[in-house]
Design an enzyme around this catalytic site. Structure first.
Site, short mmCIF file in Angstrom:
data_model
loop_
_atom_site.label_atom_id
_atom_site.label_comp_id
_atom_site.label_asym_id
_atom_site.label_seq_id
_atom_site.Cartn_x
_atom_site.Cartn_y
_atom_site.Cartn_z
N ARG A 148 0.85 -1.18 0.00
CA ARG A 148 0.00 0.00 0.00
C ARG A 148 0.89 1.24 0.00
O ARG A 148 2.10 1.15 0.12
CB ARG A 148 -0.98 -0.01 1.19
N GLY A 149 0.21 2.41 -0.15
CA GLY A 149 0.96 3.64 -0.32
C GLY A 149 1.13 3.84 -1.82
O GLY A 149 1.56 2.90 -2.52
N ALA A 150 0.78 5.02 -2.30
CA ALA A 150 0.71 5.24 -3.75
C ALA A 150 1.96 4.78 -4.53
O ALA A 150 1.85 3.98 -5.48
CB ALA A 150 0.38 6.70 -4.03
N ARG B 187 -7.27 -0.79 -7.24
CA ARG B 187 -7.72 0.31 -6.35
C ARG B 187 -7.84 1.57 -7.20
O ARG B 187 -7.02 1.78 -8.11
CB ARG B 187 -6.72 0.56 -5.19
N GLN C 237 -2.98 2.84 9.69
CA GLN C 237 -1.64 2.91 9.09
C GLN C 237 -0.68 3.74 9.94
O GLN C 237 0.53 3.51 9.94
CB GLN C 237 -1.71 3.52 7.67
N ASP D 17 -2.08 10.75 -2.67
CA ASP D 17 -2.40 9.64 -3.58
C ASP D 17 -2.67 10.09 -5.00
O ASP D 17 -2.51 9.33 -5.95
CB ASP D 17 -3.60 8.85 -3.05
N ASN E 286 -5.65 12.32 -0.23
CA ASN E 286 -4.80 11.49 0.64
C ASN E 286 -5.71 10.76 1.62
O ASN E 286 -6.94 10.91 1.57
CB ASN E 286 -3.76 12.36 1.37
N LYS E 287 -5.14 9.97 2.47
CA LYS E 287 -5.90 9.13 3.41
C LYS E 287 -6.99 9.93 4.12
O LYS E 287 -6.78 11.08 4.50
CB LYS E 287 -4.91 8.54 4.42
#
Ligand code: MRU
Length: 366
Positions: free
Chosen positions: A51-53, A103, A212, A253, A263-264
């Site tokens: 995970r994480g762009a 995703r 996270q 992201d 973003n998150k």
């Protein structure tokens, strides 16, 4: 014992195999798993094992190669395809579509797949056979991987110019080494500064619902010996009010052409608070995350995930009434007006973001 933060690499290419750290098991267990085919790559991205762009983009680029290689070895797809070339082409486009759709929000996924699609199309035009095309796809994946590592290192240097020794820094989600090839985006300057004795005090939002911040950011910073304090998401105002925060540093992201940054979930609220308290809000955005084709944040598709992540996950027993209605958007958009500066590997962009981002991207095209 304090560990070198730069040795933490969530995506590895080792002995012709795609290996990732299964991030769903952290911080309890540091387990490395191999991804061998389309199903495993898609599942790992969907379930946030990777995970994480930027890390998703790197994994997708290798993933497309290993999945296609596996399909060719297994002699699929058979069906009605007329010849080996047609089979190969069909397998490539099916695999690219499946991985590219795993995703929706982080543009790095589609960006990495698009780079592989160009490699494939160019190689076909040049008359290359499937073995040669596979080799070209692997080379491109390695290039994307190396470019991301260098971009993160450079973002660290650029970001460090905005920070001073002893600062209190609030971060949200995980935009560290675990989210990239190495170093991280917004944690990169913290690691660099730490190596020069900056003595930062980092506050990590836990980042509901998938934690996270608690599971990954707190883990990787503590592992590297950085002073980190974990807080719940709803405590950001309190630490700001107490004067403990001098800067907010977060990842991204997808950044639209006007500087709106997805973003998150929860990032936008932190940005609004930061503005209220006069605290600079820095978004760390590699050029692979800038999407000039998306005009504003309104056009960014926000991933919606299962309600069970809110109602049940992490609890010994469900913490919401059975069957309760849930809404679980995984990201939000921070309007450009709340972003003090955008840190890229090419330099720091200040408002107005429209022309600044365009300039950075044109530089990138050169
Ligand atoms: O759902 P996740 O864990 O993939 O979300 C990650 C983030 O929101 C990060 O902040 C973003 O991808 C930037 S990573 C350098």
């Amino acid at each position: 014992m304090k560990k070198d933060p730069t040795d933490l690499r969530p995506v590895l290419w080792r002995e012709d195999k795609l290996i990732i750290i299964d991030q769903t098991l952290l911080p309890g267990e540091e387990r490395y798993i191999e991804l061998k085919n389309t199903e495993e790559v898609v599942e790992a991205i969907k379930k946030l094992r990777v995970r994480g762009a930027p890390a998703i983009g790197v994994c997708a680029a290798y993933g497309l190669y290993v999945a296609l290689r596996e399909r060719m070895r297994a002699g699929r797809p058979a069906g009605r395809a007329a010849d080996a070339g047609t089979c190969f082409r069909q397998a490539f486009w099916e695999t690219a579509a499946a991985i590219g759709a795993a995703r929706p929000t982080a543009v790095n996924l589609r960006w990495a797949i698009a780079r592989q699609e160009k490699v494939f199309t160019d190689a076909e035009k040049a008359g290359k056979d499937p073995e040669e095309i596979l080799a070209a796809l692997l080379t491109e994946a390695k290039t994307i991987h190396a470019e991301d590592e260098e971009a993160c290192r450079q973002m660290g240097e650029n970001g460090l110019t905005l920070l001073k020794p002893g600062m209190g820094i609030l971060t949200h989600c995980n935009a560290g080494a675990l989210a990239t090839s190495r170093y991280g985006t917004c944690l990169s300057p913290i690691y660099l500064g730490e190596a020069s004795g900056y003595g930062f005090h980092v506050y990590a939002d836990e980042t509901r619902p998938l934690l996270q911040g608690a599971r990954l950011t707190a883990w990787e910073l503590a592992r590297a010996g950085v002073d980190v304090t974990l807080i719940c998401d709803n405590m950001a105002q309190t630490v700001m009010r107490k004067g403990l925060i001098d800067a907010v540093c977060v990842g991204c992201d997808r950044m639209a052409a006007n500087g709106d940054g997805a973003n998150k979930i929860g990032t936008a609220a932190v940005a609004i608070l930061a503005k209220e308290f006069g605290i600079p809000f820095y978004m760390f955005v590699p050029t692979s995350t800038i999407d000039l084709a998306t005009k504003s944040g309104n056009e960014i598709q926000i991933e919606e995930r299962e309600g069970a992540e809110i109602a049940e996950m992490w609890y010994n027993k469900p913490m919401a009434p059975a069957g309760i209605k849930t809404f679980n958007p995984a990201f939000d958009v921070t309007p450009a007006a709340y972003i003090t500066a955008v840190v890229t590997e090419r330099g720091i962009v200040r408002p107005p973001y429209g022309p600044g981002l365009k300039r950075i991207m044109e530089q990138y095209e050169l």
